[in-house]
Write an enzyme that holds these catalytic residues in place. Structure first.
Site, PDB file in Angstrom:
ATOM      1  N   TYR A   8       0.921  -1.666  -0.339  1.00 55.98           N
ATOM      2  CA  TYR A   8       0.330   0.027  -0.031  1.00 55.98           C
ATOM      3  C   TYR A   8       0.957   1.791  -0.410  1.00 55.98           C
ATOM      4  O   TYR A   8       0.512   2.544  -0.002  1.00 55.98           O
ATOM      5  CB  TYR A   8      -1.069  -0.059   0.934  1.00 55.98           C
ATOM      6  CG  TYR A   8      -2.057  -0.881   1.444  1.00 55.98           C
ATOM      7  CD1 TYR A   8      -3.378  -0.985   0.338  1.00 55.98           C
ATOM      8  CD2 TYR A   8      -1.618  -2.685   1.804  1.00 55.98           C
ATOM      9  CE1 TYR A   8      -4.181  -1.834   0.634  1.00 55.98           C
ATOM     10  CE2 TYR A   8      -2.674  -3.046   1.383  1.00 55.98           C
ATOM     11  CZ  TYR A   8      -3.663  -2.766   0.654  1.00 55.98           C
ATOM     12  OH  TYR A   8      -4.691  -4.179   0.945  1.00 55.98           O
ATOM     13  N   HIS A  52     -15.365  -6.516  -2.512  1.00 61.34           N
ATOM     14  CA  HIS A  52     -15.098  -7.797  -2.753  1.00 61.34           C
ATOM     15  C   HIS A  52     -16.755  -8.765  -1.491  1.00 61.34           C
ATOM     16  O   HIS A  52     -17.000  -9.773  -1.658  1.00 61.34           O
ATOM     17  CB  HIS A  52     -13.937  -8.627  -1.745  1.00 61.34           C
ATOM     18  CG  HIS A  52     -13.592  -7.803  -2.614  1.00 61.34           C
ATOM     19  ND1 HIS A  52     -12.813  -7.309  -3.856  1.00 61.34           N
ATOM     20  CD2 HIS A  52     -12.345  -7.330  -1.650  1.00 61.34           C
ATOM     21  CE1 HIS A  52     -11.936  -6.206  -3.169  1.00 61.34           C
ATOM     22  NE2 HIS A  52     -11.276  -6.422  -2.727  1.00 61.34           N
ATOM     23  N   HIS A  59      -8.967   1.935  -5.853  1.00 63.85           N
ATOM     24  CA  HIS A  59      -8.123  -0.016  -5.085  1.00 63.85           C
ATOM     25  C   HIS A  59      -6.202   0.945  -5.246  1.00 63.85           C
ATOM     26  O   HIS A  59      -6.209   1.178  -6.410  1.00 63.85           O
ATOM     27  CB  HIS A  59      -8.403  -0.660  -5.521  1.00 63.85           C
ATOM     28  CG  HIS A  59      -9.260  -1.488  -5.204  1.00 63.85           C
ATOM     29  ND1 HIS A  59     -10.196  -1.301  -4.388  1.00 63.85           N
ATOM     30  CD2 HIS A  59     -10.813  -0.749  -6.516  1.00 63.85           C
ATOM     31  CE1 HIS A  59     -11.595  -1.871  -4.593  1.00 63.85           C
ATOM     32  NE2 HIS A  59     -11.550  -1.457  -5.812  1.00 63.85           N
TER      33      HIS A  59
HETATM   34  C1  DHK Z   1      -7.819  -2.256   0.056  1.00 59.20           C
HETATM   35  C2  DHK Z   1      -8.578  -2.643   1.016  1.00 59.20           C
HETATM   36  O1  DHK Z   1      -8.073  -2.963   1.906  1.00 59.20           O
HETATM   37  C3  DHK Z   1      -8.020  -4.382   0.619  1.00 59.20           C
HETATM   38  O2  DHK Z   1      -9.135  -4.785   1.136  1.00 59.20           O
HETATM   39  C4  DHK Z   1      -8.826  -4.775  -0.947  1.00 59.20           C
HETATM   40  C5  DHK Z   1      -7.928  -2.485  -1.298  1.00 59.20           C
HETATM   41  C6  DHK Z   1      -7.648  -3.692  -1.734  1.00 59.20           C
HETATM   42  C7  DHK Z   1      -6.730  -1.681  -1.985  1.00 59.20           C
HETATM   43  O3  DHK Z   1      -6.280  -1.819  -3.192  1.00 59.20           O
HETATM   44  O4  DHK Z   1      -6.703   0.367  -2.073  1.00 59.20           O
HETATM   45  O5  DHK Z   1      -8.982  -5.817  -1.577  1.00 59.20           O
END
Ligand code: DHK
Length: 185
Positions: free
Chosen positions: A49, A106, A126
């Site tokens: 992230y 999801h 995302h």
């Molecule tokens: C963020 C999340 O918390 C995940 O549950 C998703 C998403 C993806 C992201 O890529 O920002 O699957």
């Protein structure tokens, strides 16, 4: 007396609210909504992230929105019900929604239904490319209510989403309508 003369004369005698002024254009309001665990950005699995925090993200969105002439309402919650209520509140108030539903993408038919119910342009973002990850992340119910989806471009995806939204809702934009002003309603 020509029009500008009349305006000047009126401006000197009328209280401010009655003066003949140019209508001020109201910037379209875009709700920028985040779901669960996005408050942990920066410390959460940084290899996936990245290192930007939610505050960094808010600053990026605020700066981009200002450049584009948009107003934003930036919110994050870990609660599914709260996220759905915020989406519902957008009806009649916001011009569009940018949303990262995180894990609820999801799982939440209810969130998808709320987004369909408000009938606004929706851009789903995302941070990661959900299609390169576990199979359970490949399906997003929210995508079924989205105008467009951005995935895998990191936090920069939100700036892109705001630009795409501006093309739809900003005054004089390619897909937009007439600008709203403070003289409407
Ligand atoms: C963020 C999340 O918390 C995940 O549950 C998703 C998403 C993806 C992201 O890529 O920002 O699957």
């Amino acid at each position: 007396m020509e029009t500008s003369g009349i305006r000047k004369a009126l401006a000197s005698i009328l209280p401010p609210q009655d003066r003949m002024s140019e209508p001020a254009v109201i910037p379209p309001l875009i709700a920028v909504l985040y779901g669960p665990n996005i408050n942990m950005l920066g410390m959460r699995e940084p290899e996936k992230y990245g290192s930007a925090t939610l505050d960094d993200l808010e600053a990026l969105c605020a700066e981009t929105a200002e450049e584009l002439g948009l107003a934003i309402d930036f919110r994050q919650t870990n609660g599914e019900g709260e996220l759905i209520t915020w989406v519902q509140d957008c009806r009649g108030r916001a011009a569009g929604i940018i949303i990262n539903p995180a894990g609820y993408s999801h799982t939440s038919v209810a969130l998808m239904d709320a987004l369909l119910a408000v009938d606004l342009p929706v851009i789903e973002v995302h941070i990661t490319n959900i299609h390169r990850r576990e199979e359970f992340r490949h399906l997003s119910y929210v995508s079924k209510a989205a105008t467009g989806v951005i995935a895998g471009l990191g936090v920069g995806g939100y700036a892109l989403a705001l630009r795409a939204m501006a093309e739809r809702v900003a005054p004089g934009a390619a897909f937009g309508g007439a600008p709203r002003t403070d003289k409407d309603e």
